[in-house]
Design an enzyme around this catalytic site. Structure first.
Site, PDB file in Angstrom:
ATOM      1  CB  CYS A   1      24.516  40.125 -54.921  1.00  0.00           C
ATOM      2  SG  CYS A   1      24.062  38.419 -55.052  1.00  0.00           S
TER       3      CYS A   1
ATOM      4  CB  CYS B   1      31.116  40.169 -56.466  1.00  0.00           C
ATOM      5  SG  CYS B   1      30.029  40.824 -55.194  1.00  0.00           S
TER       6      CYS B   1
ATOM      7  CB  CYS C   1      34.739  38.380 -55.674  1.00  0.00           C
ATOM      8  SG  CYS C   1      35.247  37.724 -54.083  1.00  0.00           S
TER       9      CYS C   1
ATOM     10  CD  GLU D   1      20.993  44.972 -53.963  1.00  0.00           C
ATOM     11  OE1 GLU D   1      21.769  45.797 -54.496  1.00  0.00           O
ATOM     12  OE2 GLU D   1      20.716  43.891 -54.481  1.00  0.00           O
TER      13      GLU D   1
ATOM     14  CB  CYS E   1      32.616  44.368 -50.677  1.00  0.00           C
ATOM     15  SG  CYS E   1      33.541  42.903 -50.175  1.00  0.00           S
TER      16      CYS E   1
ATOM     17  CB  CYS F   1      19.818  38.339 -48.447  1.00  0.00           C
ATOM     18  SG  CYS F   1      21.504  38.498 -49.021  1.00  0.00           S
TER      19      CYS F   1
HETATM   20  N1  SAH Z   1      31.496  38.382 -48.750  1.00  0.00           N
HETATM   21  C1  SAH Z   1      30.734  37.190 -48.542  1.00  0.00           C
HETATM   22  C2  SAH Z   1      29.249  37.363 -48.848  1.00  0.00           C
HETATM   23  C3  SAH Z   1      29.037  37.752 -50.245  1.00  0.00           C
HETATM   24  S1  SAH Z   1      27.729  37.338 -51.285  1.00  0.00           S
HETATM   25  C4  SAH Z   1      31.304  36.082 -49.393  1.00  0.00           C
HETATM   26  O1  SAH Z   1      32.182  36.329 -50.199  1.00  0.00           O
HETATM   27  O2  SAH Z   1      30.886  34.944 -49.213  1.00  0.00           O
HETATM   28  C5  SAH Z   1      27.249  35.711 -51.181  1.00  0.00           C
HETATM   29  C6  SAH Z   1      27.690  34.798 -52.299  1.00  0.00           C
HETATM   30  O3  SAH Z   1      27.335  35.252 -53.611  1.00  0.00           O
HETATM   31  C7  SAH Z   1      29.191  34.586 -52.335  1.00  0.00           C
HETATM   32  O4  SAH Z   1      29.449  33.220 -52.494  1.00  0.00           O
HETATM   33  C8  SAH Z   1      29.608  35.363 -53.562  1.00  0.00           C
HETATM   34  O5  SAH Z   1      30.831  34.905 -54.049  1.00  0.00           O
HETATM   35  C9  SAH Z   1      28.441  35.094 -54.488  1.00  0.00           C
HETATM   36  N2  SAH Z   1      28.293  36.046 -55.608  1.00  0.00           N
HETATM   37  C10 SAH Z   1      28.527  37.367 -55.633  1.00  0.00           C
HETATM   38  N3  SAH Z   1      28.263  37.890 -56.854  1.00  0.00           N
HETATM   39  C11 SAH Z   1      27.813  36.881 -57.590  1.00  0.00           C
HETATM   40  C12 SAH Z   1      27.358  36.780 -58.937  1.00  0.00           C
HETATM   41  N4  SAH Z   1      27.331  37.841 -59.744  1.00  0.00           N
HETATM   42  N5  SAH Z   1      26.973  35.571 -59.372  1.00  0.00           N
HETATM   43  C13 SAH Z   1      26.987  34.490 -58.560  1.00  0.00           C
HETATM   44  N6  SAH Z   1      27.401  34.506 -57.293  1.00  0.00           N
HETATM   45  C14 SAH Z   1      27.823  35.703 -56.807  1.00  0.00           C
END
Ligand code: SAH
Length: 347
Positions: A333, A119, A116, A92, A112, A105
């Protein structure tokens, strides 16, 4: 198997061109065709002899991504893309038309493995790392599709950039090359869940990108509830690497803090966070968590978000609340990718 020419830098191309009996100069010529003119076939490279174009075509592949889906927001023009990679993986990418320029982006991995909890990208685990060509491919495909220039890039799509360090570093080298796209590294933000050795390796490269750290909690106990990586590295260890990055590059670090109702959004959390960053040169970006169907996390209330911001401001910390883009097409995301994967298995 043909070589992936889009992932190669000029030094590597020079070595190859000499091996193929050409002058070194040929390398820059081919590189410019690929990265400035965005040639998708060797046939287009008309200032190269027909015979040698044939040789190139036998040796190399020019990678392009296939657009599977394109959603365009009626509210603000945000575009979400699903691309299919060779081998079938889906990824994506998003294009956000901000006043200061078009931002892309980019995904660095398909899926991944960081886990988290809030996510969507991590739900099916890691499929595979993306090559530098596949990261460039997202940029080039969107510029081609929109006929517009992208001026900024954030590595905030699916994937943990430091879990794919070498390919990400090569992508940064290629996209900023003076014989190529010439995107300034200063216009690139790399977001990580916090792998200290990756942060240090990037600092050693002295690339002047913006480092964004996904912190999401002011203490290890709260962070462990949201991010498995917190079991491996403490906040102190992670922040030490961030301050080192700042010292080495002079680039102010950004911290992302996704607010999850009842988990990390209390007054006490805000105060602890403020104390952690008091007097530091940094920026905190508050993100109202985007609820994902598979998880039962809720977004903080408007009041809780404002209270949180107010406390940080009292401590004179630079803080912003992330504006939501493409509300009408905006699954969290990674959600569009998950949906598309499901559709493809059913359909
Ligand atoms: N792996 C990297 C990039 C990921 S996405 C990282 O962890 O930073 C970018 C940001 O979006 C990260 O801060 C991630 O924690 C956040 N994120 C992912 N899913 C989310 C969600 N459902 N709501 C809010 N933030 C989210």
């Amino acid at each position: 198997m043909k070589k992936d020419i889009l992932s190669m830098n000029i030094t590597e191309l020079e070595a190859d061109m000499e091996e193929l009996g050409q002058s070194k100069f040929r390398a820059t010529q081919v590189f410019r065709w690929l990265h400035v003119d965005r040639a998708e076939t060797f046939e287009e490279m008309t200032n190269i002899s027909k015979d040698f174009r044939k040789v190139l075509d036998e040796e190399y592949e020019i990678y392009t991504l296939e657009i599977v889906k394109r959603l365009i927001s009626k509210i603000d023009g945000t575009r979400k893309y699903i691309f299919r990679l060779k081998g079938g993986s889906l990824i994506e990418s998003v294009m956000m038309p901000y006043d200061h320029g078009n931002t892309i982006c980019i995904s660095t991995q398909s899926g991944c493995r960081m886990g988290c909890r809030f996510c969507a990208s991590t739900i099916n685990g890691l499929e595979r790392n993306l090559t530098p060509a596949e990261m460039l491919g997202q940029f080039y495909a969107i510029e081609k599709d929109t006929n517009e220039k992208l001026t900024n890039a954030v590595l905030m799509g699916s994937g943990e950039p430091f879990d794919n360090f070498d390919n990400v570093a090569r992508f940064l080298e290629l996209i900023s090359d003076n014989n190529g796209t010439k995107l300034s590294k200063r216009n690139v933000t790399l977001s990580t869940c916090g792998l200290p050795e990756g942060i240090r390796k990037l600092a050693e490269l002295k690339y002047p990108v913006t480092l964004a750290l996904s912190l999401h909690a002011p203490d290890d106990e709260t962070r462990k509830k949201l991010m498995p990586i917190a079991n491996k590295y403490t906040i102190d260890e992670t922040l030490a690497a961030c301050w080192e990055f700042f010292e080495r590059t002079g680039r102010r670090v950004s911290f992302e803090y996704s607010l999850v109702s009842g988990v990390n959004d209390s007054k006490e959390h805000a105060k602890k966070l403020a104390e952690l960053f008091y007097g530091k040169n940094c920026h905190i970006n508050l993100i109202p968590v985007n609820p994902v169907d598979e998880r039962d996390y809720q977004q903080s209330t408007k009041e809780a978000i404002e209270r949180f911001r107010g406390i940080l401001e009292k401590y004179r910390i630079n803080v912003t609340i992330r504006r939501e883009m493409g509300r009408d097409i905006n699954g969290a995301c990674g959600q569009l990718r998950n949906e598309t994967m499901k559709e493809e298995t059913i359909g």
